[in-house]
Enzyme design. Structure first.
Site, mmCIF file in Angstrom:
data_model
loop_
_atom_site.group_PDB
_atom_site.id
_atom_site.type_symbol
_atom_site.label_atom_id
_atom_site.label_comp_id
_atom_site.label_asym_id
_atom_site.label_seq_id
_atom_site.Cartn_x
_atom_site.Cartn_y
_atom_site.Cartn_z
ATOM 1 N N ARG A 1 0.860 -1.181 0.000
ATOM 2 C CA ARG A 1 0.000 0.000 0.000
ATOM 3 C C ARG A 1 0.894 1.227 0.000
ATOM 4 O O ARG A 1 1.729 1.386 0.883
ATOM 5 C CB ARG A 1 -0.879 0.000 1.255
ATOM 6 C CG ARG A 1 -1.932 1.083 1.259
ATOM 7 C CD ARG A 1 -2.537 1.292 2.638
ATOM 8 N NE ARG A 1 -1.731 2.189 3.449
ATOM 9 C CZ ARG A 1 -2.154 2.758 4.581
ATOM 10 N NH1 ARG A 1 -3.352 2.519 5.052
ATOM 11 N NH2 ARG A 1 -1.365 3.569 5.262
ATOM 12 N N TYR B 1 -2.645 11.807 5.889
ATOM 13 C CA TYR B 1 -2.838 10.449 6.418
ATOM 14 C C TYR B 1 -1.848 9.459 5.784
ATOM 15 O O TYR B 1 -1.647 9.466 4.583
ATOM 16 C CB TYR B 1 -4.263 9.930 6.148
ATOM 17 C CG TYR B 1 -4.314 8.438 6.370
ATOM 18 C CD1 TYR B 1 -4.395 7.922 7.655
ATOM 19 C CD2 TYR B 1 -4.155 7.548 5.310
ATOM 20 C CE1 TYR B 1 -4.337 6.552 7.875
ATOM 21 C CE2 TYR B 1 -4.100 6.179 5.520
ATOM 22 C CZ TYR B 1 -4.194 5.695 6.807
ATOM 23 O OH TYR B 1 -4.111 4.349 7.030
ATOM 24 N N ASP C 1 -5.007 3.801 0.006
ATOM 25 C CA ASP C 1 -6.079 4.110 0.958
ATOM 26 C C ASP C 1 -6.432 5.592 0.844
ATOM 27 O O ASP C 1 -5.612 6.456 1.168
ATOM 28 C CB ASP C 1 -5.585 3.772 2.376
ATOM 29 C CG ASP C 1 -6.691 3.793 3.418
ATOM 30 O OD1 ASP C 1 -7.787 4.327 3.129
ATOM 31 O OD2 ASP C 1 -6.451 3.286 4.530
ATOM 32 N N HIS D 1 -8.818 6.935 2.542
ATOM 33 C CA HIS D 1 -9.193 7.276 3.921
ATOM 34 C C HIS D 1 -10.401 8.211 4.021
ATOM 35 O O HIS D 1 -10.353 9.242 4.701
ATOM 36 C CB HIS D 1 -7.990 7.820 4.693
ATOM 37 C CG HIS D 1 -7.839 7.202 6.052
ATOM 38 N ND1 HIS D 1 -8.225 7.832 7.202
ATOM 39 C CD2 HIS D 1 -7.389 5.989 6.435
ATOM 40 C CE1 HIS D 1 -7.992 7.027 8.237
ATOM 41 N NE2 HIS D 1 -7.486 5.904 7.799
ATOM 42 N N GLU E 1 -8.959 1.798 -1.344
ATOM 43 C CA GLU E 1 -9.662 1.575 -0.079
ATOM 44 C C GLU E 1 -10.341 2.853 0.389
ATOM 45 O O GLU E 1 -9.782 3.941 0.243
ATOM 46 C CB GLU E 1 -8.599 1.114 0.927
ATOM 47 C CG GLU E 1 -9.051 1.016 2.354
ATOM 48 C CD GLU E 1 -7.878 0.650 3.259
ATOM 49 O OE1 GLU E 1 -6.840 0.136 2.765
ATOM 50 O OE2 GLU E 1 -7.988 0.885 4.472
ATOM 51 N N GLU F 1 -13.086 -1.223 7.365
ATOM 52 C CA GLU F 1 -12.331 -1.270 8.622
ATOM 53 C C GLU F 1 -13.080 -0.573 9.755
ATOM 54 O O GLU F 1 -12.881 -0.917 10.918
ATOM 55 C CB GLU F 1 -10.922 -0.691 8.456
ATOM 56 C CG GLU F 1 -10.884 0.786 8.160
ATOM 57 C CD GLU F 1 -9.470 1.308 7.928
ATOM 58 O OE1 GLU F 1 -8.711 0.652 7.202
ATOM 59 O OE2 GLU F 1 -9.133 2.357 8.484
ATOM 60 N N ARG G 1 -13.294 -5.334 4.499
ATOM 61 C CA ARG G 1 -12.141 -5.184 5.397
ATOM 62 C C ARG G 1 -12.484 -5.309 6.881
ATOM 63 O O ARG G 1 -11.602 -5.216 7.735
ATOM 64 C CB ARG G 1 -11.477 -3.824 5.141
ATOM 65 C CG ARG G 1 -10.710 -3.846 3.843
ATOM 66 C CD ARG G 1 -10.023 -2.555 3.523
ATOM 67 N NE ARG G 1 -9.288 -1.929 4.597
ATOM 68 C CZ ARG G 1 -8.158 -2.391 5.135
ATOM 69 N NH1 ARG G 1 -7.632 -3.516 4.698
ATOM 70 N NH2 ARG G 1 -7.566 -1.724 6.107
ATOM 71 N N GLU H 1 -3.962 -7.326 5.570
ATOM 72 C CA GLU H 1 -3.069 -6.192 5.846
ATOM 73 C C GLU H 1 -2.115 -6.561 6.981
ATOM 74 O O GLU H 1 -2.506 -7.205 7.946
ATOM 75 C CB GLU H 1 -3.915 -4.968 6.252
ATOM 76 C CG GLU H 1 -3.084 -3.710 6.490
ATOM 77 C CD GLU H 1 -3.952 -2.491 6.866
ATOM 78 O OE1 GLU H 1 -5.095 -2.691 7.325
ATOM 79 O OE2 GLU H 1 -3.468 -1.366 6.696
ATOM 80 N N TRP I 1 -11.159 12.303 8.599
ATOM 81 C CA TRP I 1 -9.743 11.927 8.695
ATOM 82 C C TRP I 1 -9.538 10.557 8.144
ATOM 83 O O TRP I 1 -9.749 9.789 7.625
ATOM 84 C CB TRP I 1 -9.254 11.905 10.149
ATOM 85 C CG TRP I 1 -7.815 11.482 10.183
ATOM 86 C CD1 TRP I 1 -6.715 12.224 9.815
ATOM 87 C CD2 TRP I 1 -7.288 10.199 10.579
ATOM 88 N NE1 TRP I 1 -5.559 11.490 9.949
ATOM 89 C CE2 TRP I 1 -5.882 10.244 10.416
ATOM 90 C CE3 TRP I 1 -7.879 9.016 11.042
ATOM 91 C CZ2 TRP I 1 -5.052 9.161 10.711
ATOM 92 C CZ3 TRP I 1 -7.060 7.946 11.329
ATOM 93 C CH2 TRP I 1 -5.658 8.011 11.175
HETATM 94 O O1 EZ4 Z 1 -6.485 4.569 10.124
HETATM 95 O O2 EZ4 Z 1 -5.912 1.593 12.053
HETATM 96 O O3 EZ4 Z 1 -5.858 0.819 6.423
HETATM 97 N N1 EZ4 Z 1 -5.514 1.181 7.481
HETATM 98 C C1 EZ4 Z 1 -5.940 2.280 8.098
HETATM 99 C C2 EZ4 Z 1 -5.417 2.515 9.490
HETATM 100 C C3 EZ4 Z 1 -6.458 3.186 10.381
HETATM 101 C C4 EZ4 Z 1 -6.107 2.973 11.833
HETATM 102 C C5 EZ4 Z 1 -7.209 3.502 12.741
HETATM 103 O O4 EZ4 Z 1 -6.986 3.140 14.065
HETATM 104 O O5 EZ4 Z 1 -6.707 3.021 7.539
HETATM 105 O O6 EZ4 Z 1 -4.236 3.251 9.446
HETATM 106 CO CO CO Z 2 -7.594 2.045 5.902
#
Ligand code: EZ4
Ligand code: CO
Length: 405
Positions: free
Chosen positions: A151, A163, A213, A215, A239, A265, A286, A342, A405
């Site tokens: 990733r 991030y 990701d 995010h 993701e 997640e 996930r 992961e 975030w």
């Molecule tokens: O932001 O586990 O794909 N992984 C992620 C992680 C999450 C953290 C949150 O606690 O997006 O880095």
């Molecule tokens: Co993630």
């Protein structure tokens, strides 16, 4: 049938070996001990209190073998059900009970689930850098450690704290007073990101699996643009392109791009993913054991996903304890629709309180053969690492508007 065993003690231990982990420990009259992970990053003590005050007292005296009934007792039996705190607390108990059941049977957990569908689990790890060049150098270092899936996250020109690039949280010792703040500009990100993956394909060729990701930061239309712009580079997945609670947003993304999509997640229940799975809007789910109600509930999610050709891609950041990784690898060894796992290594101090028999080798993860889930916990050692308050970051647009975030 032999006389049922009985739960005699259950407690929760919060420790911070490099980062906070919440562990549930259950003991039985016959002398068995099971442990489960109940870590909810940045909200650890909420789960600990939910367990200590509301669940663990009602666990004493119950038969540890009745995992399904215990799960239903804490889920269906609760008027205020679901939510990350509740489902993480239930997961901690559920995994400890599966650990006990497998130990009682003298079997590694994957055997109880139905036996091995495979003996190794493909994993992906993280690489990041402030610039594209740095991110690709980091990717190359992971490739040289044998990883076949990486990733990649890179800094975006004009943004100071992004991030995946600048650390997930403040690592200074002591209680953190408030979250750190990142800054965000979607247009700048959408302009920059295709160049990152074009450079990655050019440098590493066609074989390396590339993941990314987003995010949760984009609108559905922006997510569709991102997916299309990355199509030439053949990503393994994108993701979390949009905030995860908006399931119908994914219809537009799915219609507009063939880039594979992963989400889940932050889900804690099968209901969070029902539309996404049954309308085939995603490729990978996930949700993993610690945040979605344990093995008992994640198995339901994976079974539903299997019906719709959706594969697993369990969350495995290092805020999920080694217990969750152990349980996830037994799960992945069984799950017919396993996709990828992961894997981000835990802080070195974690090895002072947890022991595990799972291992990484040449791009794959392997579960162990020890009865149970194969992860141990040293309560005395944990006492040397007291809890410290840490937050996940928050995120704002350049004009100060609060953002995802
Ligand atoms: O932001 O586990 O794909 N992984 C992620 C992680 C999450 C953290 C949150 O606690 O997006 O880095
Ligand atoms: Co993630």
């Amino acid at each position: 049938m032999s006389k049922p065993d009985r739960i005699t003690a259950a407690r929760v231990i919060v420790a911070s070996p490099g980062r906070n982990y919440v562990t549930v420990k259950i003991e039985t009259a016959s002398g068995l001990v099971g442990i489960g992970d109940a870590t909810l990053n940045g909200r650890e003590l909420a789960v600990a209190a939910y367990l200590t005050e509301h669940l663990l007292p009602a666990l004493i005296g119950r038969d540890p073998a009745r995992i399904e009934d215990t799960w239903q007792y804490f889920y269906r039996g609760a008027y205020w059900r679901r939510g990350p705190v509740t489902m993480t607390a239930i997961a901690g108990i559920d995994v400890a009970l599966w650990d006990i059941k497998a130990k009682a049977a003298g079997m590694p957990l994957y055997q109880l689930l139905g036996g091995a569908s495979r003996d190794r689990m493909l994993c992906y790890t993280h690489a990041d850098g402030a610039s594209i060049e740095d991110a690709l150098d980091a990717t190359d270092a992971k490739r040289q450690q044998g990883f076949r899936a990486v990733r990649i996250q890179a800094g975006v020109p004009g943004l100071e704290r992004v991030y995946g690039v600048h650390g997930a949280h403040d690592t200074a010792a002591g209680h953190q007073p408030a979250p750190l703040e990142g800054d965000w500009d979607t247009a700048a990100y959408l302009r920059h990101t295709p160049g990152l993956f074009e450079a990655a394909r050019t440098r590493f060729g066609p074989d390396l699996h590339l993941l990314h990701d987003a995010h949760h930061r984009l609108s559905p239309n922006e997510a569709a643009q991102l997916g299309r712009s990355l199509e030439p580079y053949g990503l393994f997945w994108v993701e979390d392109p949009v905030p995860a609670e908006d399931q119908t947003a994914w219809r537009r993304i799915r219609q507009q791009t063939t880039t594979p999509l992963a989400v889940g997640e932050v889900f804690n229940s099968i209901w969070d993913a029902q539309t996404l799975i049954t309308e085939r809007l995603i490729d990978y789910i996930r949700s993993t054991i610690v945040h979605a109600g344990g093995v008992t509930h994640v198995r339901r999610i994976a079974e539903l996903a299997a019906l719709y050709n959706v594969r697993t891609g369990f969350h495995g950041a290092n805020d999920l304890s080694p217990i969750t990784m152990g349980a996830a690898l037994h799960f992945g060894r069984w799950a017919p629709n396993f996709g990828i796992q992961e894997y981000a290594s835990h802080p070195p101090e974690a090895a002072e309180i947890f022991g595990w028999d799972w291992r990484y080798e040449a791009g794959d993860l392997y579960s162990g053969e020890t009865p149970g889930h194969g992860v141990t916990f040293d309560e005395a050692a944990a006492a040397r690492f007291p809890y410290e308050r840490h937050y996940l970051d928050v995120n704002r647009l350049k004009d100060g508007t609060m953002w995802d975030w």
